[in-house]
Write an enzyme that holds these catalytic residues in place. Structure first.
Site, PDB file in Angstrom:
ATOM      1  N   ASP A 163       0.802  -1.160   0.104  1.00 42.61           N
ATOM      2  CA  ASP A 163       0.032  -0.035  -0.012  1.00 42.61           C
ATOM      3  C   ASP A 163       0.833   1.447  -0.015  1.00 42.61           C
ATOM      4  O   ASP A 163       0.186   2.330  -0.481  1.00 42.61           O
ATOM      5  CB  ASP A 163      -1.193  -0.052   1.135  1.00 42.61           C
ATOM      6  CG  ASP A 163      -2.023  -0.999   0.793  1.00 42.61           C
ATOM      7  OD1 ASP A 163      -1.779  -2.399   1.178  1.00 42.61           O
ATOM      8  OD2 ASP A 163      -3.114  -0.565   0.344  1.00 42.61           O
ATOM      9  N   LYS A 220      -1.197  -5.216   3.872  1.00 41.27           N
ATOM     10  CA  LYS A 220      -2.297  -5.831   4.695  1.00 41.27           C
ATOM     11  C   LYS A 220      -1.784  -6.483   6.145  1.00 41.27           C
ATOM     12  O   LYS A 220      -0.725  -7.099   6.087  1.00 41.27           O
ATOM     13  CB  LYS A 220      -3.095  -6.944   3.883  1.00 41.27           C
ATOM     14  CG  LYS A 220      -4.201  -7.448   4.790  1.00 41.27           C
ATOM     15  CD  LYS A 220      -5.156  -6.639   5.291  1.00 41.27           C
ATOM     16  CE  LYS A 220      -5.840  -5.313   4.411  1.00 41.27           C
ATOM     17  NZ  LYS A 220      -6.545  -4.490   4.959  1.00 41.27           N
TER      18      LYS A 220
HETATM   19  O1  MRU Z   1      -7.537  -3.272   2.859  1.00 41.25           O
HETATM   20  P1  MRU Z   1      -7.164  -3.340   1.359  1.00 41.25           P
HETATM   21  O2  MRU Z   1      -8.272  -4.924   0.989  1.00 41.25           O
HETATM   22  O3  MRU Z   1      -7.597  -2.343   0.316  1.00 41.25           O
HETATM   23  O4  MRU Z   1      -5.872  -3.888   1.493  1.00 41.25           O
HETATM   24  C1  MRU Z   1      -5.136  -4.263   0.395  1.00 41.25           C
HETATM   25  C2  MRU Z   1      -3.920  -4.921   0.373  1.00 41.25           C
HETATM   26  O5  MRU Z   1      -3.149  -4.826   1.342  1.00 41.25           O
HETATM   27  C3  MRU Z   1      -2.892  -5.013  -0.880  1.00 41.25           C
HETATM   28  O6  MRU Z   1      -2.057  -6.018  -0.834  1.00 41.25           O
HETATM   29  C4  MRU Z   1      -2.325  -3.822  -1.654  1.00 41.25           C
HETATM   30  O7  MRU Z   1      -3.333  -2.781  -1.736  1.00 41.25           O
HETATM   31  C5  MRU Z   1      -1.941  -4.191  -2.918  1.00 41.25           C
HETATM   32  S1  MRU Z   1      -3.095  -4.207  -3.922  1.00 41.25           S
HETATM   33  C6  MRU Z   1      -2.284  -4.686  -5.545  1.00 41.25           C
END
Ligand code: MRU
Length: 367
Positions: A254, A265
């Site tokens: 992220d 995550k």
């Molecule tokens: O809370 P989320 O579902 O938006 O978290 C998503 C993640 O942590 C993904 O691994 C990250 O955004 C990369 S998506 C290519």
């Protein structure tokens, strides 16, 4: 009638045939798959107001860093198009308010502000243009962000595939798949490319508590694509690695700091620590849009906190925790750069020291 036909067409489509995020310009709407309903129901929803777009991002109807960026870009275009003025200052004033509002939906994935800033640049660089023409440019920029995402994911897939071999076992956490991007995903891109080329990977998907993106989304995507996928609970990664079943971990991100520390995550850093213990390479798949070199280390990354109910009640028939218990529910954690074997970008593979290798990646990108 038209709606019924659309529904019928939707019902006969596989999940991989849907666009994660699209623009319905005629209706003035961003169209997304409501990911909170997957895998049980596939429903497209149309977002037309700032509140609807904000809610969709906050509630994870559209989620995953790149997809959030694309939704925000189309979202701000849809809102800008509604502005009923030809005066630049009035238009830009409203644009800025909507942009700041959308940007407040989630704090960790940098793609949200990155995409909105790109849209903002279009306004600021074209202030002499008639507002109607400016709106057209905004639409083009949002479409370009989406197209680039597809190219970026494909390139990450190519570089990632070079790090593994046919028959390997791969573990992934959360959903950094097609549903988190516009195609291929990031962490899943090497898997999908390998699938096209007959690599025969065996993939293990962590369920990813508390919102189950691994179980609901990654397992669903991979299964629908014919990939050999096994779902495991988050506390099983050590067991599968100890068994020798995993030759590589691929995860998304992220926000990546300049020193390589990576927010992804919640639970990702546990997988990284376990991978180190069992000498399994741990790869972060990162579009350069997710690398934030203004954050020096992981300490500079804001970690989103989410409601307690996601841990205590959601997904259960009855609450599974005593009423009133204290809950800590960070949506992300930071994996220290020492635990990361390499960061796979669309411009190549970066290895430690990351300050240098990421700077070189941006040099190749030209910014
Ligand atoms: O809370 P989320 O579902 O938006 O978290 C998503 C993640 O942590 C993904 O691994 C990250 O955004 C990369 S998506 C290519």
């Amino acid at each position: 009638m038209e709606n019924t036909l659309e529904k019928e067409r939707e019902n006969s489509m596989g999940i991989m045939e849907y666009e994660t995020v699209a623009l319905d310009d005629e209706a003035g709407a961003v169209v997304i798959i409501d990911q909170t309903l997957l895998p049980g129901r596939t429903e497209l929803i149309r977002l037309k107001t700032a509140q609807e777009i904000w809610d969709a991002i906050y509630l994870l109807k559209v989620r995953g860093a790149p997809a959030i960026g694309v939704a925000a870009a189309f979202g701000i275009y849809v809102l800008a198009k509604q502005a009923d003025t030809e005066d630049y200052d009035t238009f830009y004033n409203e644009f800025t308010k909507q942009k700041d509002y959308l940007n407040s939906a989630r704090p960790t994935a940098v793609n949200l502000s990155w995409a909105l800033n790109r849209m903002d640049d279009v306004c600021r660089n074209n202030r002499d243009m008639p507002v109607s023409e400016l709106k057209r440019r905004l639409k083009e920029e949002a479409a370009a962000i989406k197209e680039e995402d597809i190219w970026v994911c494909r390139k990450i897939g190519e570089y990632g595939l070079g790090l593994v071999k046919p028959g390997d076992g791969i573990l992934t956490h959360c959903n950094a798949g097609q549903l988190a991007t516009c195609k291929y995903g990031t962490a899943t891109a090497p898997i999908y490319l390998g699938q096209e080329r007959g690599y025969g990977f065996r993939v293990f998907a962590d369920e990813t508590r508390p919102l189950l993106q691994g179980a609901r989304l990654t397992a669903y995507e991979l299964l629908s694509s014919g990939v050999d996928v096994t779902l495991i609970c988050d506390n099983m990664s050590a067991a599968v690695m100890k068994n020798g079943w995993i030759q590589a971990v691929f995860v998304g991100c992220d926000r990546v700091a300049a020193n390589g520390d990576t927010a992804n995550k919640i639970g990702t850093s546990v997988v990284a620590a376990v991978a180190k213990q069992y000498h399994v390479p741990f790869y972060v798949c990162a579009p350069t849009s997710t690398i934030d070199r203004s954050a020096k280390t992981g300490d500079d990354i804001c970690i989103e906190q989410r409601p307690a109910e996601e841990v205590t009640k959601m997904w259960y028939r009855e609450p599974m925790a005593p009423e009133g218990v204290k809950v800590y529910n960070p949506a992300f954690d930071v994996t220290d750069h020492e635990l990361i074997t390499a960061i796979v970008t669309e411009y190549g593979v970066a290895r430690a020291p990351y300050e240098e290798s990421l700077a070189e990646i941006f040099g190749r990108k030209g910014k």
